[in-house]
Design an enzyme around this catalytic site. Sequence first.
Site, PDB file in Angstrom:
ATOM      1  N   LYS A 200     -49.791 133.910 143.650  1.00 48.24           N
ATOM      2  CA  LYS A 200     -50.183 132.569 143.923  1.00 48.24           C
ATOM      3  C   LYS A 200     -50.433 131.925 142.402  1.00 48.24           C
ATOM      4  CE  LYS A 200     -49.589 133.273 148.245  1.00 48.24           C
ATOM      5  NZ  LYS A 200     -50.822 133.574 149.079  1.00 48.24           N
ATOM      6  N   CYS A 201     -50.573 130.641 142.529  1.00 48.53           N
ATOM      7  CA  CYS A 201     -50.653 129.921 141.356  1.00 48.53           C
ATOM      8  C   CYS A 201     -52.102 130.122 140.764  1.00 48.53           C
ATOM      9  CB  CYS A 201     -50.781 128.434 141.651  1.00 48.53           C
ATOM     10  SG  CYS A 201     -51.334 127.227 140.333  1.00 48.53           S
ATOM     11  N   PRO A 202     -52.455 130.549 139.483  1.00 50.58           N
ATOM     12  CA  PRO A 202     -51.338 130.502 138.382  1.00 50.58           C
ATOM     13  C   PRO A 202     -50.541 131.733 138.031  1.00 50.58           C
ATOM     14  CG  PRO A 202     -53.438 130.578 137.511  1.00 50.58           C
ATOM     15  CD  PRO A 202     -53.443 131.116 138.967  1.00 50.58           C
TER      16      PRO A 202
END
Lengths: 81, 184
Positions: free
Chosen positions: A13-15
Amino acid sequence: MSEAKVLDARGLKCPMPIIRAKKEIDSIQPDQTLKVIATDPGSVADFQGWVKTNASYELIKQEEGTDEQGRRTFIHYLRKR
Amino acid sequence: MKVKERSGIDPAIQAYIDARLEEAKGDRRENRVTMVVFSGDLDRQLASLVIATGAAAMGMDVSVFYTFWGLGALKKRRRLKGKTLKEKMFALMTPRKLSSMPVSKLNFGGVGRVLLKSMMNDKQVTSIDELFSMAREMGIKFVACTMSMDVMGITQEELMDGVTLGGVATFLGDAACSRVSLFI
Protein backbone atom coordinates in the site's frame (compact mmCIF):
# COMPACT_ATOMS: atom_id res chain seq x y z
CA MET A 1 10.88 -5.32 -23.78
CA SER A 2 13.54 -6.70 -21.51
CA GLU A 3 13.82 -5.44 -17.99
CA ALA A 4 16.94 -5.28 -15.91
CA LYS A 5 14.81 -5.83 -12.83
CA VAL A 6 11.29 -6.73 -11.89
CA LEU A 7 9.79 -5.48 -8.65
CA ASP A 8 6.87 -7.36 -7.22
CA ALA A 9 4.95 -4.70 -5.30
CA ARG A 10 1.71 -6.66 -5.16
CA GLY A 11 -0.19 -6.18 -1.94
CA LEU A 12 1.85 -3.14 -0.98
CA LYS A 13 0.00 0.00 0.00
CA CYS A 14 0.94 3.65 -0.40
CA PRO A 15 3.74 4.78 -0.02
CA MET A 16 5.51 1.40 -0.26
CA PRO A 17 5.42 0.82 -4.05
CA ILE A 18 7.36 4.02 -4.78
CA ILE A 19 9.73 3.49 -1.85
CA ARG A 20 10.61 0.00 -3.09
CA ALA A 21 10.81 1.25 -6.67
CA LYS A 22 13.25 3.94 -5.64
CA LYS A 23 15.50 1.34 -4.00
CA GLU A 24 15.40 -0.89 -7.08
CA ILE A 25 15.93 1.86 -9.64
CA ASP A 26 18.99 3.04 -7.74
CA SER A 27 20.56 -0.36 -8.36
CA ILE A 28 20.14 -0.47 -12.15
CA GLN A 29 22.25 1.13 -14.87
CA PRO A 30 21.22 4.11 -17.02
CA ASP A 31 19.04 3.11 -20.00
CA GLN A 32 17.95 -0.02 -18.17
CA THR A 33 14.31 -0.60 -17.36
CA LEU A 34 12.57 -1.48 -14.12
CA LYS A 35 9.24 -3.24 -14.26
CA VAL A 36 6.97 -2.73 -11.24
CA ILE A 37 3.96 -4.94 -10.66
CA ALA A 38 1.53 -3.41 -8.19
CA THR A 39 -2.01 -4.05 -7.02
CA ASP A 40 -2.61 -0.58 -5.60
CA PRO A 41 -4.81 1.35 -8.10
CA GLY A 42 -3.26 4.57 -6.75
CA SER A 43 0.10 3.47 -8.11
CA VAL A 44 -0.93 4.52 -11.64
CA ALA A 45 -1.11 8.19 -10.71
CA ASP A 46 1.74 7.77 -8.22
CA PHE A 47 4.29 6.73 -10.82
CA GLN A 48 3.13 9.50 -13.13
CA GLY A 49 3.78 11.96 -10.30
CA TRP A 50 7.05 10.27 -9.45
CA VAL A 51 8.57 10.95 -12.88
CA LYS A 52 7.18 14.49 -12.89
CA THR A 53 9.48 15.58 -10.08
CA ASN A 54 12.45 13.56 -11.14
CA ALA A 55 14.05 14.00 -14.53
CA SER A 56 16.33 11.00 -14.06
CA TYR A 57 13.53 8.48 -14.60
CA GLU A 58 11.13 8.04 -17.45
CA LEU A 59 7.78 6.26 -17.37
CA ILE A 60 7.67 4.33 -20.63
CA LYS A 61 4.45 2.43 -20.29
CA GLN A 62 1.69 1.46 -17.86
CA GLU A 63 -0.46 -1.61 -18.28
CA GLU A 64 -3.31 -3.26 -16.47
CA GLY A 65 -3.65 -6.97 -16.03
CA THR A 66 -4.74 -9.80 -13.82
CA ASP A 67 -2.34 -12.06 -11.93
CA GLU A 68 -2.58 -15.78 -11.30
CA GLN A 69 -4.53 -15.11 -8.10
CA GLY A 70 -7.10 -13.10 -10.01
CA ARG A 71 -5.97 -9.78 -8.60
CA ARG A 72 -6.05 -6.65 -10.73
CA THR A 73 -2.48 -5.59 -11.37
CA PHE A 74 -0.96 -2.35 -12.55
CA ILE A 75 2.34 -2.73 -14.33
CA HIS A 76 4.72 0.18 -14.71
CA TYR A 77 7.86 0.33 -16.84
CA LEU A 78 10.40 2.86 -15.71
CA ARG A 79 13.63 3.70 -17.45
CA LYS A 80 16.61 5.24 -15.78
CA ARG A 81 18.05 8.03 -17.90
CA MET B 1 6.95 50.41 -38.03
CA LYS B 2 10.67 51.10 -38.29
CA VAL B 3 12.85 48.52 -40.03
CA LYS B 4 15.34 48.64 -37.19
CA GLU B 5 12.77 47.44 -34.66
CA ARG B 6 11.63 44.58 -36.82
CA SER B 7 15.11 43.16 -37.45
CA GLY B 8 16.36 42.85 -33.86
CA ILE B 9 14.87 42.24 -30.43
CA ASP B 10 13.13 45.23 -28.96
CA PRO B 11 15.42 46.73 -26.30
CA ALA B 12 12.51 46.76 -23.84
CA ILE B 13 11.96 43.03 -24.33
CA GLN B 14 15.69 42.39 -24.08
CA ALA B 15 15.79 44.32 -20.80
CA TYR B 16 12.83 42.32 -19.49
CA ILE B 17 14.49 39.01 -20.43
CA ASP B 18 17.75 40.08 -18.77
CA ALA B 19 15.91 41.07 -15.61
CA ARG B 20 14.07 37.73 -15.46
CA LEU B 21 17.32 35.83 -16.02
CA GLU B 22 18.91 37.66 -13.11
CA GLU B 23 15.87 36.83 -10.99
CA ALA B 24 16.06 33.16 -11.94
CA LYS B 25 19.71 33.03 -10.90
CA GLY B 26 18.72 34.29 -7.47
CA ASP B 27 16.12 31.55 -7.01
CA ARG B 28 17.64 29.24 -4.46
CA ARG B 29 14.89 26.67 -4.46
CA GLU B 30 16.04 23.09 -4.17
CA ASN B 31 14.10 19.95 -4.75
CA ARG B 32 13.14 19.95 -1.07
CA VAL B 33 10.05 19.39 1.07
CA THR B 34 9.88 20.99 4.50
CA MET B 35 7.24 20.12 7.04
CA VAL B 36 6.26 21.30 10.48
CA VAL B 37 4.70 18.54 12.54
CA PHE B 38 2.87 20.24 15.37
CA SER B 39 0.20 17.65 16.00
CA GLY B 40 0.49 14.84 18.50
CA ASP B 41 -2.25 12.82 16.80
CA LEU B 42 -1.29 9.43 15.47
CA ASP B 43 -3.26 9.86 12.23
CA ARG B 44 -1.67 13.21 11.45
CA GLN B 45 1.77 11.83 12.25
CA LEU B 46 1.04 8.97 9.87
CA ALA B 47 0.11 11.40 7.09
CA SER B 48 3.32 13.36 7.63
CA LEU B 49 5.44 10.20 7.46
CA VAL B 50 3.74 9.01 4.28
CA ILE B 51 4.50 12.35 2.63
CA ALA B 52 8.05 12.44 3.98
CA THR B 53 8.98 8.91 2.87
CA GLY B 54 7.17 9.38 -0.44
CA ALA B 55 9.10 12.58 -1.14
CA ALA B 56 12.39 10.90 -0.24
CA ALA B 57 11.54 8.05 -2.62
CA MET B 58 10.97 10.64 -5.33
CA GLY B 59 14.51 11.83 -4.82
CA MET B 60 13.59 14.95 -2.89
CA ASP B 61 15.40 16.20 0.19
CA VAL B 62 13.13 16.24 3.21
CA SER B 63 13.26 18.22 6.46
CA VAL B 64 10.72 17.60 9.20
CA PHE B 65 10.44 19.96 12.17
CA TYR B 66 8.80 18.56 15.24
CA THR B 67 7.31 21.05 17.62
CA PHE B 68 4.90 21.00 20.57
CA TRP B 69 2.72 17.87 20.62
CA GLY B 70 4.51 16.59 17.52
CA LEU B 71 7.75 16.22 19.50
CA GLY B 72 6.43 13.02 21.06
CA ALA B 73 7.28 11.24 17.79
CA LEU B 74 10.98 11.67 18.51
CA LYS B 75 10.89 10.31 22.06
CA LYS B 76 12.78 7.12 22.71
CA ARG B 77 12.18 7.00 26.46
CA ARG B 78 10.56 8.90 29.28
CA ARG B 79 12.92 10.15 31.94
CA LEU B 80 11.45 11.82 35.01
CA LYS B 81 14.72 12.31 36.88
CA GLY B 82 15.85 15.91 36.97
CA LYS B 83 12.46 17.27 35.90
CA THR B 84 10.47 19.80 37.89
CA LEU B 85 7.07 18.81 39.31
CA LYS B 86 5.19 20.50 36.46
CA GLU B 87 7.47 18.89 33.89
CA LYS B 88 6.97 15.48 35.48
CA MET B 89 3.21 15.91 35.34
CA PHE B 90 3.49 16.93 31.71
CA ALA B 91 5.69 13.97 30.89
CA LEU B 92 3.19 11.59 32.50
CA MET B 93 0.25 13.14 30.69
CA THR B 94 1.78 13.02 27.21
CA PRO B 95 2.39 9.88 25.13
CA ARG B 96 5.71 8.18 25.84
CA LYS B 97 6.29 7.32 22.19
CA LEU B 98 4.93 7.74 18.66
CA SER B 99 2.82 4.60 18.57
CA SER B 100 1.05 5.43 21.82
CA MET B 101 -0.33 8.71 20.51
CA PRO B 102 -4.13 9.04 20.37
CA VAL B 103 -6.06 9.42 17.11
CA SER B 104 -7.62 12.83 16.33
CA LYS B 105 -11.14 11.46 15.99
CA LEU B 106 -12.99 8.61 17.75
CA ASN B 107 -10.14 7.89 20.13
CA PHE B 108 -12.44 6.84 23.02
CA GLY B 109 -9.63 6.56 25.53
CA GLY B 110 -7.37 4.62 23.20
CA VAL B 111 -9.93 2.18 21.77
CA GLY B 112 -9.96 4.12 18.50
CA ARG B 113 -6.19 3.92 18.22
CA VAL B 114 -6.16 0.15 18.72
CA LEU B 115 -8.97 -0.20 16.19
CA LEU B 116 -7.17 1.95 13.61
CA LYS B 117 -3.91 0.05 14.03
CA SER B 118 -5.63 -3.29 13.69
CA MET B 119 -7.47 -2.10 10.58
CA MET B 120 -4.20 -0.90 9.10
CA ASN B 121 -2.72 -4.28 9.84
CA ASP B 122 -5.67 -6.08 8.21
CA LYS B 123 -5.22 -4.02 5.06
CA GLN B 124 -1.45 -4.54 5.12
CA VAL B 125 -0.68 -0.84 5.40
CA THR B 126 2.85 -0.20 6.67
CA SER B 127 2.77 0.54 10.39
CA ILE B 128 3.72 3.94 11.72
CA ASP B 129 6.83 2.63 13.49
CA GLU B 130 8.05 0.96 10.31
CA LEU B 131 7.45 4.16 8.34
CA PHE B 132 9.38 6.13 10.91
CA SER B 133 12.41 3.87 10.79
CA MET B 134 12.22 3.85 7.00
CA ALA B 135 12.21 7.65 7.04
CA ARG B 136 15.38 7.58 9.13
CA GLU B 137 17.07 5.12 6.79
CA MET B 138 16.20 7.33 3.82
CA GLY B 139 18.17 10.19 5.31
CA ILE B 140 15.28 12.46 6.18
CA LYS B 141 16.37 15.35 8.36
CA PHE B 142 14.57 15.37 11.70
CA VAL B 143 14.68 18.57 13.67
CA ALA B 144 13.42 19.00 17.24
CA CYS B 145 12.26 22.47 18.23
CA THR B 146 14.35 23.49 21.23
CA MET B 147 11.83 26.04 22.45
CA SER B 148 9.10 23.41 22.78
CA MET B 149 11.58 21.02 24.38
CA ASP B 150 12.37 23.67 26.92
CA VAL B 151 8.75 24.53 27.68
CA MET B 152 7.69 20.91 27.99
CA GLY B 153 10.82 19.88 29.86
CA ILE B 154 11.91 17.34 27.24
CA THR B 155 15.63 16.68 27.34
CA GLN B 156 17.88 15.58 24.51
CA GLU B 157 18.49 12.21 26.25
CA GLU B 158 14.80 11.44 25.85
CA LEU B 159 15.00 11.95 22.09
CA MET B 160 16.30 9.53 19.49
CA ASP B 161 19.89 9.80 18.33
CA GLY B 162 20.60 11.66 15.13
CA VAL B 163 17.94 14.30 15.71
CA THR B 164 19.06 17.85 14.95
CA LEU B 165 18.14 20.56 17.43
CA GLY B 166 16.88 23.78 15.92
CA GLY B 167 14.59 26.75 16.01
CA VAL B 168 12.46 28.87 13.75
CA ALA B 169 15.39 29.97 11.61
CA THR B 170 16.34 26.35 10.93
CA PHE B 171 12.82 25.77 9.68
CA LEU B 172 12.63 28.99 7.66
CA GLY B 173 16.08 28.44 6.20
CA ASP B 174 14.95 25.09 4.80
CA ALA B 175 11.42 26.24 3.94
CA ALA B 176 12.77 29.20 1.95
CA CYS B 177 14.66 26.78 -0.31
CA SER B 178 11.78 24.32 -0.60
CA ARG B 179 9.27 23.73 -3.33
CA VAL B 180 6.78 22.29 -0.87
CA SER B 181 6.12 23.37 2.73
CA LEU B 182 3.48 21.89 4.95
CA PHE B 183 2.18 22.44 8.47
CA ILE B 184 0.65 19.37 10.01
